[in-house]
Each structure stands twice: as C-alpha cells, then as structure tokens.
Enzyme design. Structure first.
Site, PDB file in Angstrom:
ATOM      1  N   HIS A  56      44.724  44.719  42.572  1.00 29.02           N
ATOM      2  CA  HIS A  56      44.407  46.103  42.205  1.00 29.02           C
ATOM      3  C   HIS A  56      45.468  46.694  41.270  1.00 29.02           C
ATOM      4  O   HIS A  56      45.529  47.910  41.102  1.00 29.02           O
ATOM      5  CB  HIS A  56      44.326  46.980  43.455  1.00 29.02           C
ATOM      6  CG  HIS A  56      43.385  46.498  44.494  1.00 29.02           C
ATOM      7  ND1 HIS A  56      42.042  46.316  44.253  1.00 29.02           N
ATOM      8  CD2 HIS A  56      43.577  46.147  45.795  1.00 29.02           C
ATOM      9  CE1 HIS A  56      41.451  45.891  45.366  1.00 29.02           C
ATOM     10  NE2 HIS A  56      42.358  45.766  46.311  1.00 29.02           N
ATOM     11  N   HIS A 215      36.820  45.682  45.800  1.00 28.50           N
ATOM     12  CA  HIS A 215      36.896  44.231  45.963  1.00 28.50           C
ATOM     13  C   HIS A 215      35.593  43.589  45.508  1.00 28.50           C
ATOM     14  O   HIS A 215      35.311  42.443  45.827  1.00 28.50           O
ATOM     15  CB  HIS A 215      37.146  43.852  47.421  1.00 28.50           C
ATOM     16  CG  HIS A 215      38.250  44.619  48.057  1.00 28.50           C
ATOM     17  ND1 HIS A 215      38.043  45.811  48.703  1.00 28.50           N
ATOM     18  CD2 HIS A 215      39.581  44.378  48.096  1.00 28.50           C
ATOM     19  CE1 HIS A 215      39.222  46.263  49.137  1.00 28.50           C
ATOM     20  NE2 HIS A 215      40.151  45.425  48.777  1.00 28.50           N
TER      21      HIS A 215
END
Lengths: 329, 329
Positions: A56, A215
């Site tokens: 991320h 995700h």
C-alpha cells in the site's frame, strides 16, 4: 508476472533497504525489518505507531517523520505485521508519554495490534479506522474497512502529537477525524501479489469493480466501465449520503490512486468529484491528489472526503516532513 | 481502453481544470488552456518556461511554482504544444529580464519553441535537454532524447533564477546540468494514448523494452524480462560509461516511475541502482524516487544520475513550492 524485483521472497527487504537509503535524513530501519522509525525522536511526545500489510506504499512508512508517525510496522504484502514488530517499535520510540496505535480495520491487523498492546508493557491506546462506505463487512473485516482516510487520521493526529497533546486527547481526536471521513474506491484492473504470481482477481475488458477494497477484494458490484463523471456521481454520492454533512460544510478532498493510474486521470477525477461535491453544497478547501494508499499496481482510484473545522484544518496545515507528505519545512 | 475519463477529446481540459482547482494556491490556468502559470510572479526575475506533450505528468505543470518554472505549456497527449501557447505564456510571465525556454529534444518541441522564441518579441534563450543514453537518435528526435533529467535542469535552473541569476547565466547553468545528467529507461508494458484507444506497442508476457523512450518509442532492444539487479546493471552501467564521472564523484539519483509501477518496486530499484553506483565509486548524496516523468500508465522506470558539485547541490536543496516537488516552504 511483470515486476521490477529480484525474487518474491526478497521484495519487501530490498524495497525497505532502498526506502531507508533514499530517506536516511528522515527514517531509520529497525533490526530484522521489524519497523521503520523516525530518525530524530522528540522526547516526551506521545508516540504514534501504525502499520499493516505492505503493498500500500507510501502508507505507512512514507508517513513516518516529523508531524506524523514515529514508527510503521510493515507486514509482508497484504499480510498483517506480527505482534513482535509492534512491540519492538514501541520499545524503540515510546519515551514515557504513552503510545497511540492507528490501525486499519482488518481482522488480522486489529488482533495483532491488540496483542502487541497487551505485551508492550507501556500505556497504549488504539484508534481503528473504518472509512470505507462501500461495504458493511468483507472477507477481511468485521465492519467497514479502513482505507485511504487513514492517512488523514495519521496527519491530523500526528500534528496534534507534535504540539504536545496527551494520549487521551489524541485518541479522541483520531476517532473524531475517522467519524468525519468517508471513502470509496473503484478498480479498473487487478493487482498481482508477488508471492502469488497471478492476478488476485480478473476483470473483463469492459468491467470495473465498484467499491473495491485496497487488496483487490470485492466491492459492491461488478459493472460496465463508466465515464469518470458517472463514477464520481456514484462514489461521492455514497460518501455524502453516509457522511450527511451540513449544507455549506468545508471539506478536504483526497483523490487517491491505487498505483497504476496516471496523474492525468486522477486530476480528471478531482474535476469530476468537485462537481458532485459543489452540487451538494460542500466547499472543498484542501486537496490531496496522488498515489498515497495503493494496491500494488492496481488501476483505479478512491475518493475520500473529510469534513473540516478550524481545528482540523489547522492540524492538516501544520508542518510535516515525511517521505510522502512534506510541507512547511 | 480502461481509463478514468469522460471522452478522449476532453481528457486534457478536464484534467487541467482538476489540477488548477487542486493547486489554486500555486498556479493559475491561462485562457484556452494554453499554459499553466505560477500564480504569484516575482517581478524582475528571468521567466522560466517549459512544456511539451501531455501524458508525462507531473512534468511540466507539476513543476510550476516558486523556485522552479514560471509557466508550462501542455500539448495534447504526446503532441508538442503549438507556438502560440508559448507566445501567450511569455506574454503572461515575462517581466523585463528575459525568458529561458527549457525544451526536451524532440523535433516538434524544438521547432515549436524556436518559432515561439522568434515570435515572442522578448529576449529568449533556450536550453535543450538530451539526457537519454539509450539511443543516439529516434523516430521522434535527431540526437538523444530529453527525458527525466529535464526535471533536474528545471529544479536547479529554477533555484538560480529565483536567486536573481541573469538569462546568460541560467542558460550556461542549464546546459551544464544537462551535460552532468544521464538517464535510461525500461518498459514492462505499453501505454495507451486516449485518442488512439489501443496500446502504442505490444510486449510479450516475458518481454521488456530496454532503453524505452517516454512515449513508448523503441529503445535499444527487446529482451526477456530480467531481475531488478540485472536491469540496474545494464541501465546504470550505460549511464556511468557515458557520464564517466571521477572516482569518488557525488551524485543525485532519480528513480522515476513511468506511471504504472508501484512505489515498492521503485524503491527496490533504488536499492539495485545504489549497489551498481557504489561499485563504481560514486557516492549518492541526494535521492528522488517516484512518478515524475511518466508515460501515462506504462509500467517500468527510468534511472537518472546527475553529478553534483557544491553549487548544484545547493541549488537542488533550495526551497521549492510546486504541485509535485515541495521542500523548504
């Protein structure tokens, strides 16, 4: 799988080595890559620690530094960090005033940060972020997911910590910011976790995943690719409905790229989102546009709106010196 | 074609509208989208103007502001801006001390900036950047191409202009920085120009284009996908061979993403590039890592090395306040 890597099992360590070398004026690496810490700590200040699965970036290590986090604990890609990482981070950066954990609402993260809080032997409080309006629960979370709004919590709480706020004050402030913040995302393509080697999901040439998680997990529905204005209508519409701000409210708009979307498209989404926000009587006074809370190379973006008041705006504007956010210094 | 847009023919204008709204404290849009200018000009300072085809954001509009450019002229995607754009920009930002054009070495750009210099009716000098060591000429250029090193020229010359350097001094400085700077790129995927709707080129699942240009144009050769360390060996090796720095030289390392490559991989490339540079006795004292000179959503990166001395390092470190680069303010 097409990636600039040497091997799946060395991605995280070699990437952290590059990050620490490139930002050696701001951060230092903990032993065994357990955490990234602020190089120059400020004694007496409440320590802010976050972390979560990698992939991320720049969240969270890119937000370590003056005016934001004191440490970030990187798990493997899309995998929670283990409790010993957070315990080691507390040991390294806590200086007597306690420690605030900022945790995105995923089951693994919440559990491991809780275990670390129990093991740390210091005064620890926790703020759990859950800004994603797309779904009420998911494969990864009970309740809403914590997504890009997390960086707004980290910035605002980080500024207040730097100014000397106490642990209970920071916990209250962080929960307040989280309540004032909502997000929603859309994916045009999947991403590929290096250790898996194949895309996490597949989308047809004319499909998008509306409400996607960070995700690549499912959102609200899979629909035909739509124009930017229609996407903004749905995402900002859902955010405004849930947030229900006062007419004339002031807001911060974050248009966040997931990693594979060009700046040109993100700024076009700013244009589209502004139209919807103005139509709802919301005045945007602060903007942040770019790749901040990503899903590896996924194409798509999220929109986050945070309702500001004078205090939150001032904390947002306060000096920050991290790898990914820097102003005032 | 999967893009966050409304229609191919409105991409540029709507993206510029979003950009100008998001950075209204720094920039203002010229009429008919001819240029992006610095909101608060500094009278008496030499005006710095750049520009080129769009699709490389944040280059160049993201570098307009204090300590860098006074104006940037955006062409359509991968298309040179027209001379009237630069003439309008000169009219808007030149204040009596002359104007320096910073132009990447592509035939259309060089020709159109030259025509604008002839038409502007002001004292204009030009620096042409040609930092790409991959090829000696290309479909788009006579001689080497100007790529990511251009931003280093813009930053260093911008700092000197802010400090009051004269037009001849700035031209000499810009040409000096360009001579000290070399770049090379690699592509893992193509990009898609919105108006074309199909990828510019195609690469097999296990192929990469070594030495690619920033429009997806051919590089040195198409080869099998290689590990990051091998890619860094070839790219940094070519740069060092051409630059031939003194043993013990100090350098700035720019690892630049082309738009579709995650930060995690870019930092891993920093790690790989550093190994090669250190092996050649080069000491990296300054780093810049991220998407700065992009090719829409192309996956891949370029590596740029600029040899620093005390003066160049100080200009690099000087305050800058633009949408994409900000420090010291």
């Amino acid at each position: 799988m097409k990636k600039l890597i040497n091997a799946p099992d060395t991605v995280l360590a070699q990437s952290l080595d590059g990050f620490a070398a490139a930002h050696a004026d701001i951060v230092a690496l903990g032993a065994e890559y357990k955490f990234v810490r602020r190089r120059e700590l400020r004694p007496g200040k409440v320590a802010l620690i976050s972390g979560g699965g990698s992939g991320h970036e720049p969240l969270h290590a890119g937000f370590v530094g003056r005016g934001m986090l004191d440490a970030a604990c990187p798990g493997q890609v899309f995998t929670s960090p283990t409790p010993d990482q957070m315990v080691a981070a507390v040991e390294a950066v806590e200086s007597g005033s306690g420690c605030l954990f900022i945790v995105k609402n995923y089951e693994g993260d919440v559990m491991n940060f809780q275990m670390a809080a129990d093991l740390a032997g210091k005064e620890v409080a926790t703020v759990v972020t859950d800004d994603d309006v797309a779904v009420e629960a998911s494969t990864w979370s009970t309740g809403r997911r914590g997504v890009a709004g997390t960086l707004i919590v980290e910035k605002i709480v980080g500024a207040a910590a730097e100014a000397g706020s106490s642990l209970p004050q920071l916990k209250t402030l962080g929960e307040n910011v989280n309540r004032q913040t909502r997000s929603m995302g859309v994916a045009l393509t999947s991403c590929t976790v290096p250790a898996a080697g194949v895309p996490t999901f597949s989308l047809g040439e004319d499909e998008m995943e509306m409400g996607v998680g960070i995700h690549g997990e499912s959102g609200r529905r899979r629909v035909a690719l739509a124009p930017a204005d229609a996407i903004a209508d749905e995402m900002v519409g859902a955010i405004v409905k849930d947030l229900a701000p006062d007419k004339g409210a002031e807001a911060l708009l974050l248009v966040n790229g997931f990693g594979g979307t060009p700046a040109m498209e993100l700024y076009l989404m700013v244009h589209s989102a502004l139209r919807v926000l103005r139509g709802n009587g919301i005045r945007v006074s602060r903007f942040l546009t770019g790749n901040y809370v990503t899903s590896l190379e996924m194409a798509g973006c999220s929109i986050t709106v945070c309702v500001l008041d004078d205090a939150l705006r001032q904390w947002w504007d306060a000096p920050v010196h991290t790898a990914a956010l820097r102003w005032g210094v």
